[in-house]
Design a protein around this motif. Structure first.
Motif, short mmCIF file in Angstrom:
data_model
loop_
_atom_site.label_atom_id
_atom_site.label_comp_id
_atom_site.label_asym_id
_atom_site.label_seq_id
_atom_site.Cartn_x
_atom_site.Cartn_y
_atom_site.Cartn_z
N SER A 262 13.91 54.23 94.56
CA SER A 262 14.65 54.40 93.30
C SER A 262 14.80 55.88 93.00
CB SER A 262 13.88 53.73 92.16
OG SER A 262 14.28 54.26 90.91
N ASN A 264 15.43 57.32 90.21
CA ASN A 264 14.72 57.63 88.96
C ASN A 264 13.24 57.86 89.21
OD1 ASN A 264 17.01 55.69 88.62
ND2 ASN A 264 16.75 56.24 86.46
N VAL A 404 9.83 50.61 83.45
CA VAL A 404 11.02 50.25 84.23
C VAL A 404 10.73 49.35 85.42
CG1 VAL A 404 12.34 52.27 83.51
CG2 VAL A 404 10.95 52.39 85.58
N THR A 461 17.29 63.04 85.06
CA THR A 461 16.95 61.63 84.97
C THR A 461 17.30 61.07 83.59
OG1 THR A 461 15.11 62.03 86.49
CG2 THR A 461 15.10 59.94 85.29
N GLU A 466 20.88 55.59 83.68
CA GLU A 466 21.51 54.30 83.96
C GLU A 466 22.27 54.33 85.27
OE1 GLU A 466 24.32 50.97 81.71
OE2 GLU A 466 23.77 52.84 80.70
N ARG A 469 19.81 54.32 88.19
CA ARG A 469 19.24 53.01 88.41
C ARG A 469 20.22 52.09 89.14
NH1 ARG A 469 18.81 51.15 83.46
NH2 ARG A 469 18.63 53.05 82.20
N ASP A 473 18.42 49.14 93.16
CA ASP A 473 17.64 48.27 92.29
C ASP A 473 16.35 47.87 93.01
OD1 ASP A 473 16.61 46.48 90.53
OD2 ASP A 473 18.34 45.12 90.50
N TYR A 476 14.04 46.46 88.62
CA TYR A 476 13.85 47.07 87.29
C TYR A 476 13.62 46.01 86.23
CZ TYR A 476 15.72 51.31 89.45
OH TYR A 476 15.91 52.37 90.25
N THR A 478 14.64 46.01 83.17
CA THR A 478 15.52 46.46 82.08
C THR A 478 16.64 45.47 81.81
OG1 THR A 478 16.85 47.70 83.68
CG2 THR A 478 15.06 48.87 82.57
#
Length: 482
Positions: A262, A264, A404, A461, A466, A469, A473, A476, A478
């Motif tokens: 990821s 992030n 997350v 970040t 968004e 992300r 994937d 997550y 979210t």
């Protein structure tokens, strides 16, 4: 609208009477334990997080005494530090992976006996090879303290109270670096390095008994691998299901590293490494910078100089967690209930922009240009500021990681901490040579620039969270599972 819902929030049927799963109310997940019970659980896991830092911190002042006692060289004794870091990284990832399959409580209860055994064998070690082997076992046994503790906090605390709980956890855990060096120095000077190991054995046994008596299983009902295996095999006889539920299953201990695919999570890990490096640049060569400049040669006094940084950690961690919770709540209200996970990272900008980089830069300037008691007091104040600044980054970042990828909270903490430790271990050996060749001010200035690079990664970040992300994937937490 995004929410912290996961596909794991389901009830667990009685094994004797299999029934279809019934969805569990999301709020009920975090109200299973009373506030006082949560505080008790938080206390237990925080103690487990404290011990590894304390063990490693007290070992360093004893290196020369251990070398003399075992008729070896300081370099050979120092080898145990590298191997213990390696053991801690491997153990942390393995325990995080298995805690997602069997639960937090069984892994705590299975790992702590290894810590106790390692401590006993180190206390009676008669040669360096025995010391190295059992130091590795000791490190593995207690290595799950940070990753499992973060996982437990993610299990029992909801989104808008998780940051403060994580701050308390980090504050207690980082008390270890504050008091370990001076404790190790005093114990080694007035007693023996073996006595410390006997003390660790007693502490390990006490923690093991406390966990066995008072730590419940905190994993969300229906989330464990053994429960999912049971769900798939409910057609088999009851005895076979029970045997399979408690049987050993081989898992890949490095699977947690896949979470760093990821963007992030990778950026947050790199940013945390850049900020944490300022701490190491200040503390690793402390005897050769602040100690040499201001005439501090006694091991116990050198250890005492570490205390302001540790106190900064103790103050900064809960403060950072509290602020990050308020920031999440404020921005969520501003967006009419919509949750944007990267809002929590806004708290990190203060520490990454000012406290951490400026403290390391100003210590370099103070050691270079300010003599006497004034210079020493300035350095102590800046060490305190650095402790606060580092926690203003690391604590909200840890809570963000749990936010997350909530379904794999222990694993992301293990992957983050293990990768960060590896990068730090590669950079730390360069600190003293850099000071020797380029000076304290130049070395500290370079560390400040690296920290500001971390600031840029955090800002990136937050701004493009968004979109980042969307690149990869990794599961997550979210998006509403329904």
């Amino acid at each position: 609208m995004a929410s912290e819902e996961t596909p794991l929030l389901v009830g667990v049927p009685d094994i004797a009477e299999p029934e279809p799963h019934v969805p569990m109310n999301h709020d009920h997940i975090y109200s299973r334990f009373t506030p006082w019970r949560k505080r008790g659980i938080l206390t237990l896991v925080s103690c487990s997080g404290l011990i590894p830092f304390f063990v490693s911190g007290t070992f360093i002042p004893a290196i020369s005494q251990i070398a003399s006692d075992l008729s070896t060289t300081p370099e050979m004794v120092s080898l145990t530090i590298s191997l213990s870091i390696f053991g801690a990284a491997i153990g942390s990832m393995a325990m995080a992976t298995y805690s997602g399959f069997y639960g937090r409580r069984p892994i705590y209860l299975a790992s702590l006996p290894f810590f106790c055994l390692g401590s006993y064998q180190i206390a009676v070690a008669q040669n360096i090879y025995s010391l190295i082997a059992w130091r590795f076992v000791q490190s593995v046994g207690i290595s799950g303290g940070m990753s499992l503790g973060a996982g437990v906090i993610g299990d029992i605390y909801g989104l808008e109270e998780r940051g403060f709980a994580m701050g308390v956890f980090y504050g207690v855990s980082l008390l270890g670096p504050a008091i370990a060096p001076v404790t190790g120095g005093i114990a080694t000077h007035y007693s023996s390095w073996r006595m410390l190991q006997w003390a660790f054995l007693i502490c390990g046994l006490a923690l093991l008994m406390s966990m066995a008596l008072w730590l419940p299983e905190t994993s969300h009902p229906g989330s464990l691998g053994v429960e999912k295996t049971f769900d798939q095999d409910r057609s088999e006889p009851r005895f076979t299901l029970l045997r399979r539920k408690w049987g050993w299953v081989w898992l890949n201990p490095f699977s947690s590293l896949g979470l760093l695919r990821s963007p992030n999570l990778m950026l947050v890990m790199l940013a945390g490494t850049a900020i944490l490096l300022t701490d190491f640049v200040l503390l690793v060569p402390l005897a050769y910078t602040i100690g040499a400049k201001y005439g501090i040669t006694n091991e116990a006094l050198i250890g005492a100089v570490f205390i302001p940084c540790g106190l900064g950690n103790v103050v900064g961690a809960p403060l950072a967690g509290f602020i990050s919770d308020r920031v999440v709540h404020a921005y969520r209200s501003k967006r009419r209930g919509e949750w944007y996970p990267e809002d929590r990272l806004r708290t990190t900008l203060i520490g990454a922009a000012t406290c951490a980089p400026l403290s390391v830069l100003l210590v370099g300037a103070t050691v270079t240009y300010v003599p006497g008691r004034t210079g020493l007091l300035m350095c102590l104040g800046l060490l305190f500021l650095n402790g606060i600044g580092v926690d203003l980054v690391l604590c909200p970042s840890a809570a963000y990681n749990v936010d997350v990828v909530h379904t794999r909270s222990a694993e992301i903490m293990a992957a983050n901490n293990g990768s960060r430790a590896l990068l730090i271990s590669l950079l730390v050996p360069l600190i003293l040579p850099s000071i020797t060749h380029f000076g304290v001010l130049a070395t500290n200035a370079a560390a400040a620039l690296i920290a500001w690079t971390g600031l840029a990664l955090l800002a990136l970040t937050i701004r493009y969270g968004e979109e980042l992300r969307g690149w990869k994937d990794v599961g997550y937490s979210t998006v509403d599972s329904n």
